[in-house]
Design a protein around this motif. Structure first.
Motif, PDB file in Angstrom:
ATOM      1  N   UNK A 322      46.510  31.931  45.056  1.00 15.01           N
ATOM      2  CA  UNK A 322      45.789  33.015  44.380  1.00 15.01           C
ATOM      3  C   UNK A 322      45.219  34.007  45.381  1.00 15.01           C
ATOM      4  N   UNK A 323      44.777  33.531  46.548  1.00 14.23           N
ATOM      5  CA  UNK A 323      44.283  34.455  47.574  1.00 14.23           C
ATOM      6  C   UNK A 323      45.389  35.405  48.012  1.00 14.23           C
ATOM      7  N   UNK A 324      46.605  34.877  48.207  1.00 15.66           N
ATOM      8  CA  UNK A 324      47.727  35.724  48.605  1.00 15.66           C
ATOM      9  C   UNK A 324      48.133  36.667  47.481  1.00 15.66           C
ATOM     10  N   UNK A 325      48.097  36.191  46.234  1.00 14.83           N
ATOM     11  CA  UNK A 325      48.429  37.059  45.096  1.00 14.83           C
ATOM     12  C   UNK A 325      47.415  38.188  44.962  1.00 14.83           C
ATOM     13  N   UNK A 326      46.142  37.877  45.195  1.00 17.35           N
ATOM     14  CA  UNK A 326      45.085  38.888  45.085  1.00 17.35           C
ATOM     15  C   UNK A 326      45.230  39.966  46.154  1.00 17.35           C
ATOM     16  N   UNK A 327      45.838  39.632  47.299  1.00 22.52           N
ATOM     17  CA  UNK A 327      46.106  40.652  48.316  1.00 22.52           C
ATOM     18  C   UNK A 327      47.151  41.657  47.834  1.00 22.52           C
ATOM     19  N   UNK A 328      48.096  41.199  47.013  1.00 27.95           N
ATOM     20  CA  UNK A 328      49.144  42.084  46.505  1.00 27.95           C
ATOM     21  C   UNK A 328      48.719  42.807  45.233  1.00 27.95           C
ATOM     22  N   UNK A 329      48.015  42.098  44.366  1.00 27.45           N
ATOM     23  CA  UNK A 329      47.556  42.657  43.090  1.00 27.45           C
ATOM     24  C   UNK A 329      46.078  42.333  42.933  1.00 27.45           C
ATOM     25  N   UNK A 330      45.177  43.228  43.280  1.00 32.01           N
ATOM     26  CA  UNK A 330      43.749  42.935  43.090  1.00 32.01           C
ATOM     27  C   UNK A 330      43.484  42.504  41.651  1.00 32.01           C
ATOM     28  N   UNK A 331      42.811  41.380  41.507  1.00 36.64           N
ATOM     29  CA  UNK A 331      42.644  40.760  40.193  1.00 36.64           C
ATOM     30  C   UNK A 331      41.286  41.030  39.565  1.00 36.64           C
ATOM     31  N   UNK A 332      40.303  41.447  40.372  1.00 38.12           N
ATOM     32  CA  UNK A 332      38.943  41.688  39.885  1.00 38.12           C
ATOM     33  C   UNK A 332      38.515  43.085  40.293  1.00 38.12           C
ATOM     34  N   UNK A 333      37.937  43.813  39.355  1.00 38.58           N
ATOM     35  CA  UNK A 333      37.445  45.168  39.660  1.00 38.58           C
ATOM     36  C   UNK A 333      36.193  45.079  40.526  1.00 38.58           C
ATOM     37  N   UNK A 334      36.024  46.030  41.464  1.00 33.79           N
ATOM     38  CA  UNK A 334      34.760  46.080  42.205  1.00 33.79           C
ATOM     39  C   UNK A 334      33.612  46.325  41.238  1.00 33.79           C
ATOM     40  N   UNK A 335      32.474  45.790  41.566  1.00 36.10           N
ATOM     41  CA  UNK A 335      31.329  45.995  40.699  1.00 36.10           C
ATOM     42  C   UNK A 335      30.123  45.230  41.198  1.00 36.10           C
ATOM     43  N   UNK A 336      29.074  45.246  40.374  1.00 33.70           N
ATOM     44  CA  UNK A 336      27.838  44.548  40.730  1.00 33.70           C
ATOM     45  C   UNK A 336      28.104  43.044  40.835  1.00 33.70           C
ATOM     46  N   UNK A 337      27.293  42.389  41.617  1.00 31.12           N
ATOM     47  CA  UNK A 337      27.450  40.956  41.860  1.00 31.12           C
ATOM     48  C   UNK A 337      26.875  40.178  40.676  1.00 31.12           C
ATOM     49  N   UNK A 338      27.545  40.297  39.523  1.00 31.25           N
ATOM     50  CA  UNK A 338      27.136  39.561  38.332  1.00 31.25           C
ATOM     51  C   UNK A 338      27.667  38.142  38.434  1.00 31.25           C
ATOM     52  N   UNK A 339      26.844  37.186  38.091  1.00 30.34           N
ATOM     53  CA  UNK A 339      27.231  35.787  38.233  1.00 30.34           C
ATOM     54  C   UNK A 339      27.195  35.074  36.885  1.00 30.34           C
ATOM     55  N   UNK A 340      28.087  34.082  36.767  1.00 33.00           N
ATOM     56  CA  UNK A 340      28.209  33.329  35.527  1.00 33.00           C
ATOM     57  C   UNK A 340      28.245  31.837  35.849  1.00 33.00           C
ATOM     58  N   UNK A 341      27.848  31.005  34.888  1.00 29.55           N
ATOM     59  CA  UNK A 341      27.894  29.562  35.132  1.00 29.55           C
ATOM     60  C   UNK A 341      29.327  29.069  35.291  1.00 29.55           C
ATOM     61  N   UNK A 342      29.507  28.095  36.176  1.00 32.81           N
ATOM     62  CA  UNK A 342      30.815  27.485  36.388  1.00 32.81           C
ATOM     63  C   UNK A 342      30.675  25.983  36.148  1.00 32.81           C
ATOM     64  N   UNK A 343      31.517  25.403  35.318  1.00 35.03           N
ATOM     65  CA  UNK A 343      31.362  23.975  34.986  1.00 35.03           C
ATOM     66  C   UNK A 343      31.527  23.055  36.180  1.00 35.03           C
ATOM     67  N   UNK A 344      32.189  23.542  37.243  1.00 42.26           N
ATOM     68  CA  UNK A 344      32.495  22.664  38.380  1.00 42.26           C
ATOM     69  C   UNK A 344      31.631  22.948  39.599  1.00 42.26           C
ATOM     70  N   UNK A 345      30.635  23.796  39.467  1.00 46.28           N
ATOM     71  CA  UNK A 345      29.770  24.119  40.606  1.00 46.28           C
ATOM     72  C   UNK A 345      28.319  24.131  40.163  1.00 46.28           C
ATOM     73  N   UNK A 346      27.414  23.967  41.139  1.00 46.65           N
ATOM     74  CA  UNK A 346      25.987  24.071  40.872  1.00 46.65           C
ATOM     75  C   UNK A 346      25.594  25.532  40.967  1.00 46.65           C
ATOM     76  N   UNK A 347      24.964  26.056  39.934  1.00 40.40           N
ATOM     77  CA  UNK A 347      24.512  27.441  39.959  1.00 40.40           C
ATOM     78  C   UNK A 347      25.610  28.406  39.553  1.00 40.40           C
ATOM     79  N   UNK A 348      25.231  29.638  39.198  1.00 34.72           N
ATOM     80  CA  UNK A 348      26.217  30.634  38.758  1.00 34.72           C
ATOM     81  C   UNK A 348      27.102  31.111  39.904  1.00 34.72           C
ATOM     82  N   UNK A 349      28.296  31.608  39.551  1.00 31.11           N
ATOM     83  CA  UNK A 349      29.283  32.034  40.528  1.00 31.11           C
ATOM     84  C   UNK A 349      29.693  33.472  40.251  1.00 31.11           C
ATOM     85  N   UNK A 350      29.987  34.283  41.290  1.00 33.14           N
ATOM     86  CA  UNK A 350      30.520  35.634  41.059  1.00 33.14           C
ATOM     87  C   UNK A 350      31.913  35.556  40.434  1.00 33.14           C
TER      88      UNK A 350
END
Length: 426
Positions: A322-350
């Motif tokens: 996915x890192x290599x794919x994102x270099x060819x096709x940006x997958x996320x628009x630039x924007x504010x550092x909004x964070x959301x909960x992730x079921x597999x991590x502690x605390x919200x994630x960008x």
């Protein structure tokens, strides 16, 4: 010397978006990494010249040698330029050169960037190709440096200010003398430069990776080479997982063989990778990680049973893809550092991290789904089914969260929709 122009068939993107793609898709991603690194190196040469950097002459000579070598040995140059430590060095060096006010003077906090490592990279490409070539460059900090993919050199205790490194038909010479080969990184006695080959791990007929440090070029001399006894332990630790993948998860095994060229051993408790993990992750015997600027590298600490280690390799393979794919096709628009909960991590994630986690966990869910049909012991079946069910539910929740937001680019939205289709089909 320019980068290539790339296209990706729609069906290849969709296969990658569903967590698959095969070796041909991986080769497309690797070609993109090669072009990205060429563009970064061209920028590095220009930046050094503009700054009047002390290494500008050495870097310019190395670039011209690399251009000539690429014309006659393009495959060897591509192999070295896509090695993870070269990618990480190029990205970090250009970032540090681009810091406001940088003039090439040493930076007390983390040492100066070392663009003259381009000469060492050229020598490695020539050695890999079997082409005689001589480079010269300022002596790196600490008098030690690696030839990517090949080995590590430690210079004489009192090295000169400039190093002449020659690739010959018989190997290497440093300032006219062949380096002395040693078998343990602790060896520091005797005269003459010393040499440690990078250990290679082979499994079956397809998998060959180097045991190396991702930052060995960017921070020369900071990390000792991997010792032979350590390499032997890793061979034993990874062999059962590779056998499981190669026998029963052949698609993942084929992609791993095409995508991963380096395993980076980590200390027992790599806090940089576990700080945001769940309590179970922080207690785990096997901790892993990847780095967006070092595609092709999997960092590992410890080892688990065959299924756990295999699932971990699948997880980190997905992050690399996915890192290599994102270099060819940006997958996320630039924007504010909004964070959301992730079921597999502690605390919200960008959002970028959330998307990376989604992709990796869908791939791992696919691994456990198949593994549930392969296990012969009731405890193994229950474990595989539980892991699959947990990950499928968590991924569905994240898919809904990402698709209701507006941070995904059109390629990113297409990717998440196909991940959703995969989950639904299960």
């Amino acid at each position: 010397m320019g980068a290539d122009r790339h296209t990706m068939p729609t069906e290849t993107f969709i296969a990658l978006a569903r967590g698959k793609g095969g070796p041909s898709a991986v080769r497309t991603l690797t070609a993109g990494q090669h072009s990205r690194n060429l563009l970064t190196l061209r920028e590095l040469v220009d930046r050094c010249a503009d700054l009047g950097h002390p290494h500008a002459d050495s870097v310019g000579r190395a670039w011209r040698l690399l251009s000539g070598l690429r014309r006659v040995e393009p495959a060897a140059v591509r192999r070295i330029l896509t090695y993870p430590s070269v990618s990480a060095w190029a990205a970090e060096t250009i970032t540090r050169l681009d810091r406001p006010g940088h003039t090439g003077a040493p930076e007390p906090a983390d040492g100066p960037p070392w663009p003259a490592m381009l000469s060492v990279i050229v020598a490695a490409a020539a050695r890999y190709a079997g082409t005689p070539l001589t480079v010269d460059f300022p002596t790196p900090p600490g008098g030690a440096f690696p030839l990517p993919m090949i080995g590590h050199l430690r210079l004489d205790p009192d090295p000169p200010s400039m190093v002449e490194l020659a690739v010959t038909g018989h190997g290497l010479t440093v300032d006219g003398r062949p380096p002395r080969r040693v078998s343990a990184a602790a060896d520091g006695e005797g005269t003459g430069s010393t040499w440690w080959p990078v250990p290679r791990l082979r499994a079956g007929r397809r998998l060959e990776v180097r045991l190396d440090d991702l930052w060995s070029l960017a921070r020369p001399g900071a990390t000792p080479p991997v010792r032979p006894d350590e390499a032997a332990r890793w061979r034993v630790a990874l062999a059962p997982a590779w056998r499981l993948l190669a026998t029963h998860h052949r698609e993942y095994a084929a992609e791993l063989a095409a995508a991963i060229s380096m395993v980076m051993p980590l200390p027992p408790e790599p806090t940089a990778l576990t700080g945001g993990g769940t309590a179970a992750e922080q207690r785990a015997a096997l901790i892993s990680g990847t780095f967006p600027t070092g595609v092709g590298c999997v960092a590992l600490s410890g080892a688990g049973d065959a299924a756990t280690t295999a699932a971990t390799l699948v997880h980190e393979l997905a992050h690399n893809k996915l890192a290599a794919l994102d270099d060819l096709f940006p997958l996320v628009r630039p924007g504010a550092d909004v964070r959301f909960p992730a079921p597999w991590r502690v605390g919200p994630r960008p959002v970028p991290a959330l998307l990376q986690g989604l992709y990796a966990h869908v791939c791992v869910a696919g691994f456990w789904r198949r593994q549930a049909h392969l296990e012969t012991r009731p405890t193994g079946v229950r474990r595989a089914r539980a892991e699959f069910g947990r990950l499928r539910t968590a991924c569905r929740d994240v898919v809904e969260l990402l698709l209701t937001g507006d941070r995904l680019t059109p390629p990113g939205r297409l990717l998440v929709r196909h991940l959703h289709a995969t989950l639904t089909a299960w």
